[in-house]
Design a protein around this motif. Structure first.
Motif, PDB file in Angstrom:
ATOM      1  N   TYR A 102       0.851  -1.231   0.168  1.00  0.00           N
ATOM      2  CA  TYR A 102      -0.025   0.024   0.059  1.00  0.00           C
ATOM      3  C   TYR A 102       1.063   1.194   0.007  1.00  0.00           C
ATOM      4  N   MET A 103       1.888   1.205   0.731  1.00  0.00           N
ATOM      5  CA  MET A 103       3.008   2.323   0.613  1.00  0.00           C
ATOM      6  C   MET A 103       3.420   2.648  -0.796  1.00  0.00           C
ATOM      7  N   ILE A 104       3.673   1.404  -1.535  1.00  0.00           N
ATOM      8  CA  ILE A 104       4.277   1.758  -2.861  1.00  0.00           C
ATOM      9  C   ILE A 104       2.897   2.384  -3.580  1.00  0.00           C
ATOM     10  N   ALA A 105       1.749   1.874  -3.330  1.00  0.00           N
ATOM     11  CA  ALA A 105       0.510   2.401  -4.312  1.00  0.00           C
ATOM     12  C   ALA A 105       0.498   3.769  -3.923  1.00  0.00           C
ATOM     13  N   VAL A 106       0.865   4.137  -2.608  1.00  0.00           N
ATOM     14  CA  VAL A 106       0.418   5.803  -2.588  1.00  0.00           C
ATOM     15  C   VAL A 106       1.598   6.344  -3.156  1.00  0.00           C
ATOM     16  N   LEU A 107       2.891   5.951  -3.106  1.00  0.00           N
ATOM     17  CA  LEU A 107       3.937   6.664  -3.824  1.00  0.00           C
ATOM     18  C   LEU A 107       3.472   6.692  -5.338  1.00  0.00           C
ATOM     19  N   GLU A 108       3.150   5.745  -6.011  1.00  0.00           N
ATOM     20  CA  GLU A 108       2.640   5.534  -7.337  1.00  0.00           C
ATOM     21  C   GLU A 108       1.582   6.741  -7.517  1.00  0.00           C
ATOM     22  N   THR A 109       0.674   6.929  -6.815  1.00  0.00           N
ATOM     23  CA  THR A 109      -0.416   7.595  -6.831  1.00  0.00           C
ATOM     24  C   THR A 109       0.178   9.096  -6.748  1.00  0.00           C
ATOM     25  N   ASP A 110       1.151   9.417  -6.346  1.00  0.00           N
ATOM     26  CA  ASP A 110       1.630  10.841  -5.909  1.00  0.00           C
ATOM     27  C   ASP A 110       2.729  11.053  -7.265  1.00  0.00           C
ATOM     28  N   ASP A 111       3.123  10.009  -7.611  1.00  0.00           N
ATOM     29  CA  ASP A 111       4.201  10.444  -8.673  1.00  0.00           C
ATOM     30  C   ASP A 111       3.552  11.151 -10.016  1.00  0.00           C
ATOM     31  N   ASN A 112       4.292  12.049 -10.597  1.00  0.00           N
ATOM     32  CA  ASN A 112       3.770  12.923 -11.446  1.00  0.00           C
ATOM     33  C   ASN A 112       4.434  12.826 -12.770  1.00  0.00           C
ATOM     34  N   ASP A 113       5.457  12.054 -13.034  1.00  0.00           N
ATOM     35  CA  ASP A 113       6.265  12.051 -14.294  1.00  0.00           C
ATOM     36  C   ASP A 113       6.495  10.437 -14.713  1.00  0.00           C
ATOM     37  N   GLY A 114       5.757   9.574 -14.187  1.00  0.00           N
ATOM     38  CA  GLY A 114       6.004   8.179 -14.669  1.00  0.00           C
ATOM     39  C   GLY A 114       7.113   7.645 -14.330  1.00  0.00           C
ATOM     40  N   ASP A 115       7.882   8.163 -13.421  1.00  0.00           N
ATOM     41  CA  ASP A 115       9.358   7.759 -13.266  1.00  0.00           C
ATOM     42  C   ASP A 115       9.408   7.659 -11.647  1.00  0.00           C
ATOM     43  N   LEU A 116       9.462   6.359 -10.870  1.00  0.00           N
ATOM     44  CA  LEU A 116       9.355   6.329  -9.521  1.00  0.00           C
ATOM     45  C   LEU A 116      10.709   6.551  -8.987  1.00  0.00           C
ATOM     46  N   SER A 117      11.709   6.190  -9.813  1.00  0.00           N
ATOM     47  CA  SER A 117      13.271   6.226  -9.326  1.00  0.00           C
ATOM     48  C   SER A 117      13.543   7.355  -9.272  1.00  0.00           C
TER      49      SER A 117
END
Length: 987
Positions: free
Chosen positions: A518-533
């Protein structure tokens, strides 16, 4: 999603298809852990050489599931795809992970800038529970993350021999008596991953239900044996209530009555009907006369009253019509009915504003007011809700956050429809945490159910909780929900309601089944450029919020030392004879890795400084200061070897080496110590007792006085090797509570020869000679006979050296091992020398004698338990001092004894080695004479070790008999507990 839409008049007793409990106060014990939790609980980042080399994943970070023994999570620079077909993309992933598992696409969902494809693992046409593959595609059509949980390397074991009805009967047999029936529409055959055997068990996911809405239960049943693998409630309940007059009450029963529009209400006019608008207005042609009637039902809610007739309004009008103001008064329906109608519509519209595309609850949700008789629960029932009148609490329907909470269970159930999501463990805690957060954020306060018992302090949960996982894990979904809800509340407080609510809700589309998911999903939801790295706009807030509750590693570097080793065997730059001792004149090579153990995508550690130092003046070292420019999250660095040169003329001693690591300008630090002995030990400690670590008490006393020693553990029936005995020297044999064949014939022969060579032997333990009988060793070496093998006494008195005459001491107590259950007393010839007797005065039965012309000592008790309890009385360190003096002719001179001052603070750690694959040595500091307790927990918060520790500073050895993984150790006492230290057990 299939929905059963309820229309017309019907009984509220037969409403729901499934129900899941929210606020049931009893704690439920689950048979096994949900497999998805086992899959990710020990995620480790693969080293550079172990990364995936398949295009397009060559530069991706890969995390390895130790449970599945395969890659489970990968992310990196977004990868361009030659095909957007989900099955084609998945084939790239499965080929890279080297799995042949078969997956079926079960859902594709686009929210915001992300498209997620979800696959379910299949075996022989049946789903594998928890087997899943996820693909996350950004707005540019690039793959940015994948997760994989496959079990193709696990064979299936058994067949689906039992029928589904038989499995349902097995499940219902575990429940209280009711008219249980199989709900075949929600039950199915599957495979269950069994982590104990690494096989797939044939199973059924079974749903049963009784006649009442609260009689719902689910479980996974073995399809061969009928064993209940795991089960959980089929209802989600919460405890919220209230009573007060008025059209509706906000936020609770104690509030003043308010009047507002009733939107979406179904109004019958003659033979036709019309719905009021979102503001409560309506318009319809009625001819010359109009017969109007309405109930508290509409497009999105159907309110019923379990305590009597449901609220109803009617009137007749004739043309010409004037504008009609039609109001539900407090006497037209119960307060609970009125409140439910308003707030269910309100929360429905709240979700519509937040997530306009969500439509799964766009139907008249059956909602029961005044449910049951003194019923102290509220629950979501699969496609509807019920709110009890309360007994200890007030009417649940009179509390808006309860209503929002239950409705949110319906939202979660719709998002997860068709996905494995048991109401147990982390999945159940997340389910409750999301509902708590929504209920609290709408009302703007962190207290769930405030005023539910008639006072503010009667709330159920506080989202300002400081609970930390897994330390505070309780194993009950409501008690464990603050791990998630409090994390989300912290995000809301720092980022504001709009961002916090959006992250909390849309991350549910990640279909997480663990806290980390779920923490990963929150980060993905917050991401704004399609690049989590490269991080996300609010990643620091998100990392810190979850980390504050033990989820993830936070946004700061997590400095750690791994693979620490030191040797003087000629390897590398070391110099020595290669035995197990570090001796004067040798050069030790020290190697270790420094790593940033933060997981996922936080910023790196920069400017890492490593300093190795010691206060020992007889030791020099080179290469002791090193620098690392950058350590990315989950990356490590092997330090250059460090050489420790021991002077040729230094004394025998203990050397403490300190390692200090700092990064990011000193905001991240790590201090770790380890110690070793210098010199050739002339004392060998032999431990026979395999059930308890009695040796640790003697080792600690030796270490307290800077005395070096060697040690060996010998199992019952095994013999020592003569080659390890120090020549010259002393053997201290500790048998503790062991019984049976302690001294084997080989041991007896070796010890007899050792004594004949002029060495010293100390034999200790409550049963050490019980099995010797009429042996030559008993008669001609020890020269004793057993008088009483099962004495029970608490004290002994010194008669001759190594004890002071008349000095008494306890054989059990907080300063010793506290392990004595009985002792042995002896009969000796007149010529024998008695050194101690039982009781607080001389003249009692013989407790210890000297033998072999004064070169041996035999004690009928375990010396590890010796405890000084009065001024001048001996304790274990004092006894060892006396033994050293007694054996001075065969022992080298040791450094002067300096008693260590008692510590002033409670502490635990560090542990070394850590990670470890056999034994971890855990340091501690205990300032209280009453001692403290060492407690070790696994990731689920279950206690796996509990020991009592005495006052002082020392080290305790822990050799786990549990599965590999992450554990947490802490010292607890009557006044509190230390912060846990993390242990990583590897094999």
């Amino acid at each position: 999603m299939k929905r059963r839409i309820l229309t017309g008049h019907f009984s509220s007793k037969a409403l729901f298809v499934t129900i899941a409990m929210l606020l049931l106060s009893t704690s439920l014990a689950w048979a096994v852990q949900w497999p998805a939790e086992r899959d990710v609980q020990d995620l480790t980042r693969t080293p550079q050489s172990g990364q995936l080399n398949q295009t397009p994943f060559a530069n991706w970070s890969v995390f390895w599931s130790t449970g599945l023994n395969m890659p489970a999570l990968a992310y990196g620079p977004p990868a361009n795809l030659t095909s957007q077909n989900p099955a084609s993309v998945l084939r790239l992933v499965t080929a890279a992970a080297e799995t042949d598992a078969h997956f079926d696409l079960i859902r594709t969902k686009t929210t915001g800038r992300l498209t997620r494809h979800y696959f379910r693992e299949m075996r022989d046409g049946l789903p594998v529970l928890a087997g899943r593959a996820d693909l996350v595609i950004n707005a540019r059509g690039q793959l940015m993350r994948w997760s994989l949980r496959a079990h193709d390397r696990w064979p299936s074991k058994g067949r689906h021999d039992l029928s589904l009805p038989t499995a349902a009967s097995a499940l219902s047999a575990t429940r209280p008596s009711a008219d249980w029936q199989l709900d075949a529409s929600r039950s199915f055959a599957a495979w269950f991953p069994d982590y104990d055997t690494h096989t797939l068990r044939p199973a059924y996911w079974v749903h049963i239900q009784g006649a009442r809405p609260d009689e719902r239960w689910e479980g996974v049943v073995d399809a061969t044996s009928g064993e209940i693998i795991m089960d959980w409630p089929g209802i989600q309940t919460d405890v919220l209530s209230g009573t007060m007059s008025g059209a509706y009450w906000q936020p609770y029963i104690q509030s003043d009555v308010q009047t507002g529009p009733f939107p979406y209400e179904n109004i019958y006019v003659n033979a036709d009907s019309v719905y009021s608008s979102s503001t409560g207005t309506f318009s319809i042609e009625a001819g010359n006369a109009a017969q109007l009637s309405t109930g508290l039902n509409g497009r999105y809610v159907y309110v019923m009253n379990d305590a009597g007739e449901a609220g109803h309004l009617s009137q007749n009008l004739t043309a010409p019509y004037s504008p009609l103001a039609w109001t539900w008064g407090e006497n037209d329906a119960t307060h609970a009915e009125l409140n439910l109608y308003h707030h269910v519509n309100f929360v429905h519209d709240w979700y519509k504003v937040l997530d306009p595309g969500f439509s799964d609850l766009d139907y008249p949700v059956p909602t029961i007011a005044n449910y049951g008789i003194n019923y102290d629960n509220a629950f979501w029932g699969g496609n509807g809700m019920a709110f009890g009148t309360g007994s200890m609490y007030l009417n649940f329907a009179m509390f808006s956050d309860v209503i929002y909470h239950e409705f949110s269970h319906g939202v979660t159930g719709s998002i997860y429809d068709g996905v494995d999501f048991p109401y147990a463990g982390q999945t159940g805690a997340m389910n409750e945490g999301w509902s708590d957060y929504i209920g609290c954020t709408i009302n703007g306060d962190p207290y769930m159910g405030d005023w539910i018992g008639g006072s503010f302090a009667s709330y159920f949960r506080n989202l300002l909780s400081t609970m930390v996982f897994p330390r505070d894990w309780q194993g009950e979904v409501h008690a464990d929900s603050p791990f998630i809800s409090a994390s989300l509340w912290s995000i809301r407080e720092q980022l504001g309601t709009q961002i916090g609510d959006s992250l909390a809700h849309f991350a549910r589309y990640g279909l997480a089944t663990t806290f980390v998911d779920y923490m990963i999903a929150v980060l993905e939801t917050d991401d704004n450029d399609g690049d989590l790295s490269n991080g996300t706009p609010h990643s620091r807030v998100i990392y810190d919020a979850f980390n504050a509750h033990g989820i993830g590693s936070g946004d700061d570097p997590v400095l750690a030392i791994h693979d620490l080793a030191y040797y003087a065997n000629g390897q590398g730059g070391s110099h020595g004879d290669g035995d197990r001792f570090f001796e004067q004149g040798e050069t030790i090579e020290l190697v270790f890795n420094v790593s940033n153990d933060a997981i996922l995508y936080p910023p790196p550690a920069t400017g890492v400084q490593i300093v190795v130092h010691t206060t020992d003046q007889s030791l020099s070292m080179d290469n002791a200061t090193q620098t690392i420019d950058t350590l990315a999250a989950s990356h490590g660095h092997a330090v250059a070897p460090i050489h420790l040169a021991l002077t040729a003329d230094g004394p025998n001693r203990w050397v403490v080496i300190q390692i200090d690591v700092s990064a990011n300008g000193g905001t991240a630090t790590l201090h770790q110590e380890f110690e070793f002995q210098v010199g050739t030990p002339r004392v060998l400690i032999v431990q026979n007792d395999q059930s308890s670590d009695v040796e640790s008490f003697v080792r600690a006393a030796m270490r307290d006085h800077q005395n070096i020693y060697d040690s060996v553990s010998v199992a019952a029936g095994q013999s020592i090797q003569a080659s390890i005995l120090p020549q010259p020297g002393m053997v201290i044999w500790l048998s503790g509570n062991a019984s049976g064949n302690i001294l084997t014939p080989t041991d007896q022969t070796i010890l007899q020869s050792y004594l004949a060579a002029g060495n010293r032997v100390v034999l200790s333990g409550q049963n050490i000679v019980d099995s010797l009988g009429a042996t030559d060793f008993m008669e001609n070496v020890l020269h004793v006979q057993i008088n009483d093998p099962s004495m029970r006494t608490l004290a002994a008195t010194g008669t001759q050296a190594p004890f002071s005459h008349g000095e008494w001491f306890l054989l059990s107590g907080g300063y010793g091992a506290n392990n004595q259950t009985e002792q042995t007393s002896f009969t000796v010839p007149d010529s024998a020398r008695i050194v101690t007797s039982y009781g607080r005065t001389a003249g009692g039965q013989t407790a210890g004698v000297s033998f072999a012309e004064g070169k041996g000592l035999l004690f009928g008790f375990g010396i590890e338990a010796v405890s000084g309890m009065a001024a001048g009385s001996t304790d274990l360190p004092g006894l060892l001092d006396n033994l050293q003096a007694w054996a001075v002719d065969v022992l080298p001179a040791e450094p002067a004894v300096h008693r260590m001052a008692l510590p002033t603070v409670w502490s635990i750690g560090p542990a070394y080695p850590n990670p470890f694959n056999g034994t971890a040595n855990i340091s501690y500091s205990i300032p209280s004479p009453m001692g403290g307790d060492l407690r070790i927990f696994d990731l689920m918060g279950r206690e796996v070790e509990h020991r009592h520790l005495g006052v002082g500073t020392g080290t305790v050895a822990w050799q786990p008999h549990t599965a590999t993984g992450i554990y947490f150790a802490q010292v607890a006492w009557s006044g509190g507990q230390t912060k846990p230290v993390k242990l990583m057990y590897l094999k």
